[in-house]
Design a protein around this motif. Structure first.
Motif, PDB file in Angstrom:
ATOM      1  N   GLU A 155      -4.736   6.081  -3.058  1.00  0.00           N
ATOM      2  CA  GLU A 155      -5.728   5.150  -2.510  1.00  0.00           C
ATOM      3  C   GLU A 155      -5.743   3.836  -3.295  1.00  0.00           C
ATOM      4  OE1 GLU A 155      -6.271   8.305  -3.195  1.00  0.00           O
ATOM      5  OE2 GLU A 155      -6.528   9.138  -1.168  1.00  0.00           O
TER       6      GLU A 155
ATOM      7  N   ARG B 204      -2.738   1.714  -2.370  1.00  0.00           N
ATOM      8  CA  ARG B 204      -2.914   0.970  -1.123  1.00  0.00           C
ATOM      9  C   ARG B 204      -3.789  -0.270  -1.353  1.00  0.00           C
ATOM     10  NH1 ARG B 204      -2.916   6.236   1.132  1.00  0.00           N
ATOM     11  NH2 ARG B 204      -5.179   6.432   0.893  1.00  0.00           N
TER      12      ARG B 204
ATOM     13  N   LYS C 256      -1.663  -2.890  -3.106  1.00  0.00           N
ATOM     14  CA  LYS C 256      -0.681  -3.528  -2.224  1.00  0.00           C
ATOM     15  C   LYS C 256      -1.338  -4.493  -1.239  1.00  0.00           C
ATOM     16  CE  LYS C 256       3.119  -0.194  -2.302  1.00  0.00           C
ATOM     17  NZ  LYS C 256       3.976   0.692  -1.476  1.00  0.00           N
ATOM     18  N   GLU C 257      -2.545  -4.163  -0.815  1.00  0.00           N
ATOM     19  CA  GLU C 257      -3.238  -5.018   0.155  1.00  0.00           C
ATOM     20  C   GLU C 257      -3.899  -6.217  -0.493  1.00  0.00           C
ATOM     21  OE1 GLU C 257      -5.906  -2.292   1.916  1.00  0.00           O
ATOM     22  OE2 GLU C 257      -4.351  -1.205   3.042  1.00  0.00           O
TER      23      GLU C 257
END
Length: 301
Positions: free
Chosen positions: A172, A175, A178-179
């Protein structure tokens, strides 16, 4: 030049090691009178008092402490050499003392030590797990395993394994990272005494990005930090050696690596011309175990 009787020196070290003539007598089966006479003869030959005798026991003088610290290991090596010559080949025997960092001791040394003692039953192996700097001469150790050691003219050795520091977190957090943009603020778990500057520079996909750590939890052990990271407490800087299994199982993911964070494990010993068989065999066991040059995760279950 002072003449030093080796038998007298051996008896003196026995008394110094056991703390009294009585305990040394019980261990060796020799009379207290014989041990006392040998020590007195050694003091007379050297012209210094080595032991202060009192009603409540004995204590080493400054000269006695220096003699004990500098000769105990040498006598052990002399006996080992003599034993090897008498049998026609030098077999490892005697007491071997190794000091190593706590994390490495807990994760990798038990397997190495068990295999070593099974292979060389005449060696009694003692491993001291501690992160402080240990003086091999003053404290009577044969081998020091150190991480990225500074140069030391008194020691020789070689690097037997390498590791790297990873920025890890649950999938989690990967992610979210990366975002995010070039600079991302994330909850983090750190060592109590961590001195990693903030923000963290992270090598990721051939680019350098920044993590602004929001420290939510400080712990005193890297194993505790790893377990907290696996539970989702935050991202953490951890060596690959303790997270390989968690990465494979998907409990953790790699967000990136720290620049210039290579970790080298060295096995060091005193730079004497003669290296005792017990020392050389233990060094060989380390080299065989980590022949690939990397540190596998040895956890089971």
């Amino acid at each position: 030049m002072k003449h030093m009787d080796l038998d007298g020196l051996k008896d003196f070290n026995l008394v110094a090691l056991h703390g009294s003539f009585g305990r040394a007598s019980r261990v060796t089966g020799r009379s207290k009178a014989t041990l006392s006479r040998r020590v007195s003869d050694l003091e007379a030959s050297l012209g210094v008092r080595l032991i202060e005798r009192g009603s409540r026991g004995l204590r080493l003088t400054e000269e006695g402490s220096q003699l004990h610290e500098r000769t105990l290991q040498l006598l052990s090596e002399i006996e080992e050499i003599a034993g090897g010559l008498s049998t026609g080949h030098a077999q490892p025997r005697g007491h071997l003392r190794v000091t190593a960092p706590i994390l490495f001791s807990h994760t990798h040394l038990p397997a190495v030590a068990t295999a070593f003692t099974k292979r060389y039953p005449a060696v009694s192996l003692e491993i001291s797990a501690e992160d402080r700097f240990v003086d091999l001469v003053q404290e009577g150790f044969d081998i020091a395993i150190r991480v990225n050691p500074r140069p030391d003219d008194a020691l020789v050795g070689r690097c037997f394994a390498r590791d790297e520091m990873l920025i890890t977190g649950t999938p989690e957090y990967l992610r979210t990272f990366k975002e995010g943009g070039e600079r991302v603020r994330l909850p983090s778990v750190e060592m109590s005494l961590a001195q990693t500057p903030a923000p963290w520079l992270v090598n990721c996909d051939d680019k350098v990005r920044l993590i602004e750590p929001d420290v939510r939890l400080r712990l005193s052990s890297l194993l505790m930090v790893r377990d907290a990271a696996c539970e989702g407490a935050g991202v953490a800087i951890l060596p690959r050696l303790i997270v390989t299994d968690d990465l494979s199982a998907g409990r953790l993911a790699v967000l990136g690596t720290l620049p210039d964070s290579a970790v080298e494990y060295w096995a060091l010993h005193l730079s004497r011309r003669y290296v005792s068989p017990k020392v050389s065999r233990f060094l060989a066991a380390l080299n065989e175990t980590f022949a690939s040059g990397t540190l596998p995760d040895l956890r089971t279950g």
